[in-house]
Design a protein around this motif. Structure first.
Motif, PDB file in Angstrom:
ATOM      1  N   ARG A  45       0.817  -1.232   0.000  1.00 17.75           N
ATOM      2  CA  ARG A  45       0.000   0.000   0.000  1.00 17.75           C
ATOM      3  C   ARG A  45       0.845   1.273   0.000  1.00 17.75           C
ATOM      4  NH1 ARG A  45      -3.856  -0.283   4.895  1.00 17.75           N
ATOM      5  NH2 ARG A  45      -4.946   1.445   3.888  1.00 17.75           N
ATOM      6  N   PHE A  46       2.158   1.136  -0.184  1.00 18.69           N
ATOM      7  CA  PHE A  46       3.016   2.334  -0.182  1.00 18.69           C
ATOM      8  C   PHE A  46       2.875   3.089  -1.499  1.00 18.69           C
ATOM      9  CE2 PHE A  46       4.347   0.558   3.624  1.00 18.69           C
ATOM     10  CZ  PHE A  46       5.137   1.475   4.304  1.00 18.69           C
ATOM     11  N   ARG A  47       2.964   4.424  -1.393  1.00 15.44           N
ATOM     12  CA  ARG A  47       2.716   5.253  -2.577  1.00 15.44           C
ATOM     13  C   ARG A  47       3.914   5.307  -3.522  1.00 15.44           C
ATOM     14  NH1 ARG A  47       0.934   7.847   1.631  1.00 15.44           N
ATOM     15  NH2 ARG A  47       2.819   9.095   1.724  1.00 15.44           N
ATOM     16  N   GLU A  64      13.576   9.530   2.411  1.00 17.88           N
ATOM     17  CA  GLU A  64      12.142   9.693   2.698  1.00 17.88           C
ATOM     18  C   GLU A  64      11.555   8.360   3.137  1.00 17.88           C
ATOM     19  OE1 GLU A  64      11.839  12.946  -0.941  1.00 17.88           O
ATOM     20  OE2 GLU A  64      10.745  11.042  -1.102  1.00 17.88           O
ATOM     21  N   LEU A  65      11.218   8.298   4.418  1.00 13.00           N
ATOM     22  CA  LEU A  65      10.696   7.060   5.000  1.00 13.00           C
ATOM     23  C   LEU A  65       9.178   7.133   5.167  1.00 13.00           C
ATOM     24  CD1 LEU A  65      13.384   6.707   7.833  1.00 13.00           C
ATOM     25  CD2 LEU A  65      13.397   5.585   5.606  1.00 13.00           C
ATOM     26  N   TRP A  66       8.539   8.097   4.467  1.00 17.96           N
ATOM     27  CA  TRP A  66       7.142   8.408   4.811  1.00 17.96           C
ATOM     28  C   TRP A  66       6.137   8.162   3.673  1.00 17.96           C
ATOM     29  CZ3 TRP A  66       6.345  12.038   1.146  1.00 17.96           C
ATOM     30  CH2 TRP A  66       7.396  12.901   0.816  1.00 17.96           C
ATOM     31  N   HIS A  67       6.418   7.197   2.824  1.00 19.23           N
ATOM     32  CA  HIS A  67       5.504   6.989   1.692  1.00 19.23           C
ATOM     33  C   HIS A  67       4.396   5.971   1.977  1.00 19.23           C
ATOM     34  CE1 HIS A  67       7.561   9.683  -1.026  1.00 19.23           C
ATOM     35  NE2 HIS A  67       8.712   9.185  -0.604  1.00 19.23           N
ATOM     36  N   GLY A  68       4.192   5.657   3.263  1.00 19.85           N
ATOM     37  CA  GLY A  68       3.116   4.730   3.635  1.00 19.85           C
ATOM     38  C   GLY A  68       1.786   5.441   3.813  1.00 19.85           C
ATOM     39  N   PHE A  78       7.228   7.395   8.992  1.00 19.98           N
ATOM     40  CA  PHE A  78       8.133   6.245   8.898  1.00 19.98           C
ATOM     41  C   PHE A  78       7.625   5.030   9.648  1.00 19.98           C
ATOM     42  CE2 PHE A  78       9.449   7.664  13.065  1.00 19.98           C
ATOM     43  CZ  PHE A  78      10.070   6.585  13.677  1.00 19.98           C
ATOM     44  N   LYS A  79       6.732   5.250  10.609  1.00 17.48           N
ATOM     45  CA  LYS A  79       6.279   4.122  11.424  1.00 17.48           C
ATOM     46  C   LYS A  79       5.463   3.128  10.604  1.00 17.48           C
ATOM     47  CE  LYS A  79       7.170   6.573  15.502  1.00 17.48           C
ATOM     48  NZ  LYS A  79       6.809   7.341  16.633  1.00 17.48           N
ATOM     49  N   ASP A  80       4.924   3.586   9.460  1.00 17.73           N
ATOM     50  CA  ASP A  80       4.219   2.640   8.580  1.00 17.73           C
ATOM     51  C   ASP A  80       5.140   1.492   8.169  1.00 17.73           C
ATOM     52  OD1 ASP A  80       1.751   4.056   8.430  1.00 17.73           O
ATOM     53  OD2 ASP A  80       2.577   5.407   6.926  1.00 17.73           O
ATOM     54  N   LEU A  81       6.429   1.786   7.976  1.00 18.84           N
ATOM     55  CA  LEU A  81       7.368   0.774   7.469  1.00 18.84           C
ATOM     56  C   LEU A  81       7.454  -0.421   8.412  1.00 18.84           C
ATOM     57  CD1 LEU A  81      10.191   3.227   6.356  1.00 18.84           C
ATOM     58  CD2 LEU A  81       8.945   1.707   4.799  1.00 18.84           C
ATOM     59  N   SER A  82       7.714  -0.152   9.685  1.00 16.71           N
ATOM     60  CA  SER A  82       7.903  -1.271  10.613  1.00 16.71           C
ATOM     61  C   SER A  82       6.569  -1.845  11.079  1.00 16.71           C
ATOM     62  CB  SER A  82       8.738  -0.832  11.816  1.00 16.71           C
ATOM     63  OG  SER A  82       8.140   0.261  12.457  1.00 16.71           O
TER      64      SER A  82
END
Length: 484
Positions: free
Chosen positions: A83-85, A103-107, A112-116
């Motif tokens: 679901r990442f953009r 950029e860790l924020w494409h969730g 960035f917390k979307d990643l983990s």
């Protein structure tokens, strides 16, 4: 792969045991009993991998195929990132003056917390499906963790999630991302207190070991080992994208600037470093500077109060992942770690032993950044690159600009960008810039919201326990009615 508590008394567990635990039963945090060492050949092989590819390799080392076979693991991680953009999941922006922003924020929640969390939720559902069990996840949030945790488990049939958020201390958007999710398994409380205060009832509930066991409670804060494990991939990805060449011997260093609150990303970096990744870590904090004081002076003690800042997700005083770092740098000395942390819990003040402090300042350097420096950094980055930083990412980039202005030669540097500026329009306006808000975030304003207040004077621990007991009753009732 076995996991032991940083305090050395709780029995060791496998990955599944660590995943389903919050704190260990002795109050410590789980860490791998041994860290795999990566040689130059392995690092060269990994250097061409995508971000999801790195997550897969790291998880393979720390999970074990007897628990999750490799094919299943690959599927879970692919599903987590579906679901990442951004097609790369994370993206490195190369800007002027040697500024690299990862950029860790494409969730889904633009942080960035979307990643983990999306990976952790997949692992949880995998084991719950096999065991036909139900868990209740309890999360305290200063802003981003709550919404990312909700997104990762909303609608899951064998998980309920309870989130405590600090009323008026998150941005409006962060709050709406939590309170507009109306799925039956999502329960949000708005607490009249700061993020350290709302952690107290959570810690009180988790301290009751029998209650935790009876109600299958767990946490998704970065006390959860799975969160730290996935976050190690940021550091490997940053290194491979920014290192000039892997042909030289020894391998060239890369500086990774980590903006942090609870020190989960920092712990992940310290572990990567110990495994042989040649990174230099710079930890960047806002005016809540306990980590900065610890690195500089060995002073791990609370200030009088949490200071509200533009980088609100980092407005906390108790960076609980520092315990993992102390344990790691003391050579896995759980007895020493236990003595230190128990003293800190008793007195809220600690002077690090000389040897531990010197190991910490070898592994990490630090900066503390004011609100004024945050807005100046946001303005400068826009002026030089037409690139909008969120206030947390600006805390990291501020450290980069300090180095550039001093004209100090240094290794290539990568700043971790932990959230999209779209989530922090107030800070963008404070920097004299124009917010750019995606349509899906604007749409939150018009959605129905749902949350329960926890007011000053209420017994927050009791409210939390009652909610948990109620969810357990509902679940066991559902289990008895096999037609459902």
């Amino acid at each position: 792969m076995w996991y032991v508590s940083t305090r050395g008394i709780a029995p060791r567990v496998n990955f599944e045991g660590a995943l389903f635990s919050g704190y260990a039963s002795d109050g410590g945090l789980f860490m791998p009993e041994e860290l795999p060492q990566l040689d130059k050949e392995t690092l060269s092989q990994w250097s061409t991998l995508s971000y999801p590819g790195l997550v897969k390799e790291l998880c393979t080392l720390f999970v074990g195929p007897e628990l999750i076979p490799r094919d299943d693991l690959d599927d879970l991680i692919d599903r987590a990132f579906s679901r990442f953009r951004h097609k790369e999941v994370v993206h490195l922006s190369r800007l002027r003056n040697g500024l690299n922003v990862l950029e860790l924020w494409h969730g889904v929640t633009y942080a960035f917390k979307d990643l983990s969390l999306c990976c952790t939720a997949q692992f949880l559902q995998y084991f719950l499906g096999k065991r036909e069990k139900h868990v209740t996840v309890v999360v305290g949030t200063s802003g981003d963790t709550g919404s990312a945790a909700i997104e990762s488990v909303q609608g899951a049939k064998n998980m309920d999630i309870i989130v405590l958020l600090p009323k008026g201390r998150c941005t409006k958007i962060q709050e709406l991302q939590m309170t507009t999710v109306l799925k039956e398994n999502v329960h949000v409380f708005e607490v009249e207190g700061n993020s350290d205060e709302l952690d107290e009832p959570i810690k009180a509930v988790f301290a009751d070991v029998a209650f935790v066991k009876k109600h299958h409670l767990m946490s998704l804060n970065s006390i959860n080992w799975s969160r730290v494990l996935v976050q190690m991939a940021h550091h490997f990805f940053a290194y491979f994208r920014c290192a000039p060449s892997l042909d030289s011997h020894p391998l060239p260093p890369v500086e990774v600037v980590v903006p942090t609150g609870a020190a989960g990303n920092l712990a992940a970096g310290c572990i990567a470093q110990k495994m042989g990744l040649p990174i230099r870590l710079v930890v960047a904090v806002n005016r809540n500077d306990i980590i900065h004081r610890t690195v500089r002076r060995g002073d791990f003690s609370l200030s009088e109060a949490v200071k509200p800042t533009l980088a609100s997700a980092m407005d906390m005083q108790v960076p609980y992942n520092m315990e993992r770092i102390f344990w790691l740098l003391s050579g896995s000395d759980s007895q020493a770690t236990r003595v230190l942390m128990e003293q800190f819990e008793r007195t809220q003040s600690l002077k690090l032993p000389k040897e531990l402090h010197s190991k910490l300042s070898e592994a990490v350097t630090s900066e503390s950044v004011s609100d004024e420096a945050i807005t100046q950094t946001m303005s400068r980055c826009w002026a030089e690159n037409q690139y909008l930083l969120c206030p947390h990412s600006a805390v990291a980039v501020s450290c980069h600009y300090q180095q550039v202005d001093r004209q100090q030669p240094s290794a290539p540097r990568c700043c971790l960008a932990t959230a999209s500026a779209a989530k922090f329009p107030e800070a963008v306006l404070a920097a004299g810039l124009s917010p750019e808000t995606p349509a899906e975030i604007l749409a939150l304003e018009h959605k129905e919201t749902r949350c329960t207040p926890m007011r000053r004077g209420d017994d927050w621990t009791l409210m939390l326990r009652d909610t948990i007991e109620d969810l357990s009753r509902r679940w066991s009732g559902r289990g008895l009615n096999s037609s459902e």
